[in-house]
Design an enzyme around this catalytic site. Sequence first.
Site, short mmCIF file in Angstrom:
data_model
loop_
_atom_site.label_atom_id
_atom_site.label_comp_id
_atom_site.label_asym_id
_atom_site.label_seq_id
_atom_site.Cartn_x
_atom_site.Cartn_y
_atom_site.Cartn_z
N GLY A 45 0.85 -1.28 -0.07
CA GLY A 45 -0.02 -0.09 0.09
C GLY A 45 0.78 1.13 -0.16
O GLY A 45 1.92 1.17 0.56
N GLN A 50 3.00 9.86 1.40
CA GLN A 50 4.40 9.12 1.39
C GLN A 50 5.25 9.45 0.15
O GLN A 50 6.48 9.08 0.03
CB GLN A 50 4.11 7.56 1.48
CG GLN A 50 3.35 7.03 2.81
CD GLN A 50 3.43 5.90 2.71
OE1 GLN A 50 2.20 5.17 2.28
NE2 GLN A 50 4.08 5.00 3.46
N CYS A 92 5.77 -0.04 7.25
CA CYS A 92 5.27 0.98 6.56
C CYS A 92 6.39 1.57 5.85
O CYS A 92 7.73 1.52 6.53
CB CYS A 92 4.83 2.15 7.62
SG CYS A 92 4.41 3.74 6.72
N LEU A 93 6.38 1.75 4.63
CA LEU A 93 7.47 2.18 3.67
C LEU A 93 8.22 3.49 4.40
O LEU A 93 9.26 3.76 4.01
CB LEU A 93 7.01 2.31 2.23
CG LEU A 93 6.44 1.00 1.58
CD1 LEU A 93 5.77 1.60 0.19
CD2 LEU A 93 7.59 -0.16 1.70
N HIS A 134 -4.58 1.18 7.45
CA HIS A 134 -3.27 1.46 7.51
C HIS A 134 -3.12 3.02 6.53
O HIS A 134 -2.59 3.90 6.87
CB HIS A 134 -2.13 0.58 7.24
CG HIS A 134 -0.74 1.06 7.11
ND1 HIS A 134 0.11 0.56 7.95
CD2 HIS A 134 -0.06 1.90 6.36
CE1 HIS A 134 1.33 1.35 7.71
NE2 HIS A 134 1.29 2.12 6.81
N GLU A 135 -3.67 2.52 5.38
CA GLU A 135 -3.71 3.84 4.33
C GLU A 135 -4.71 5.00 4.57
O GLU A 135 -4.33 6.05 4.77
CB GLU A 135 -4.07 3.24 3.05
CG GLU A 135 -3.26 2.24 2.48
CD GLU A 135 -1.67 2.51 2.68
OE1 GLU A 135 -1.24 3.76 2.32
OE2 GLU A 135 -0.75 1.71 2.88
N HIS A 138 -2.83 6.93 7.22
CA HIS A 138 -2.16 7.71 6.38
C HIS A 138 -2.74 9.24 6.15
O HIS A 138 -2.09 10.27 6.15
CB HIS A 138 -1.19 7.26 5.28
CG HIS A 138 -0.07 6.42 5.62
ND1 HIS A 138 0.90 7.18 6.09
CD2 HIS A 138 0.15 5.20 5.21
CE1 HIS A 138 2.12 6.26 6.32
NE2 HIS A 138 1.58 5.09 5.64
ZN LIG Z 1 2.42 3.17 5.84
#
Ligand SMILES: [Zn+2]
Length: 169
Positions: A45, A50, A92-93, A134-135, A138
Amino acid sequence: MIYPIVKYGQEVLEKPAAPVAQFDGSLEKLVADMFETMYAANGVGLAAPQIGISLNLCVIDVSCGHDPNAKLVLANPQIIAAEGEQVEEEGCLSLPDFRAKTRRPLRATVRAQDPSGTEFTLSGEGLLARALCHEADHLGGKLFISHLSRLKRDSIKRQVRKMIKAGEW
Ligand SMILES: [Zn+2]
């Protein structure tokens, strides 16, 4: 085009994203770039903040590119229902190399718009429910570490601060 991924510590990750208002060719280009960026980073995701763009938009693919039908684009998503509970490792990236057991609903339903602006509702279970939450987090300016205990969260923050100081972040 592959964007660099913004890491924890940047303000764009911790403020609510602006609503998507224009459903046009430039949005489609951005969506394509977000998928490319997400796959290159081996993520499931990616939210627009991000890549430094404060826009209420995210892409998800829990099949990691194996199933074209698993590709999801959500503009202005809102979690409208959630039930059950799961506690699994989450990452998380924007916080590379940090993973932690995170509590999430087992099932979640989201209402969103597709890249043409059409509204839809989607329900997911397990990893998909986790990714949806999660998204959506964000896009509200929230990171998964906000769901951890204060002790665990402070420990991660401390480690990140150290890495920033050392120029390793
Ligand atoms: Zn993330």
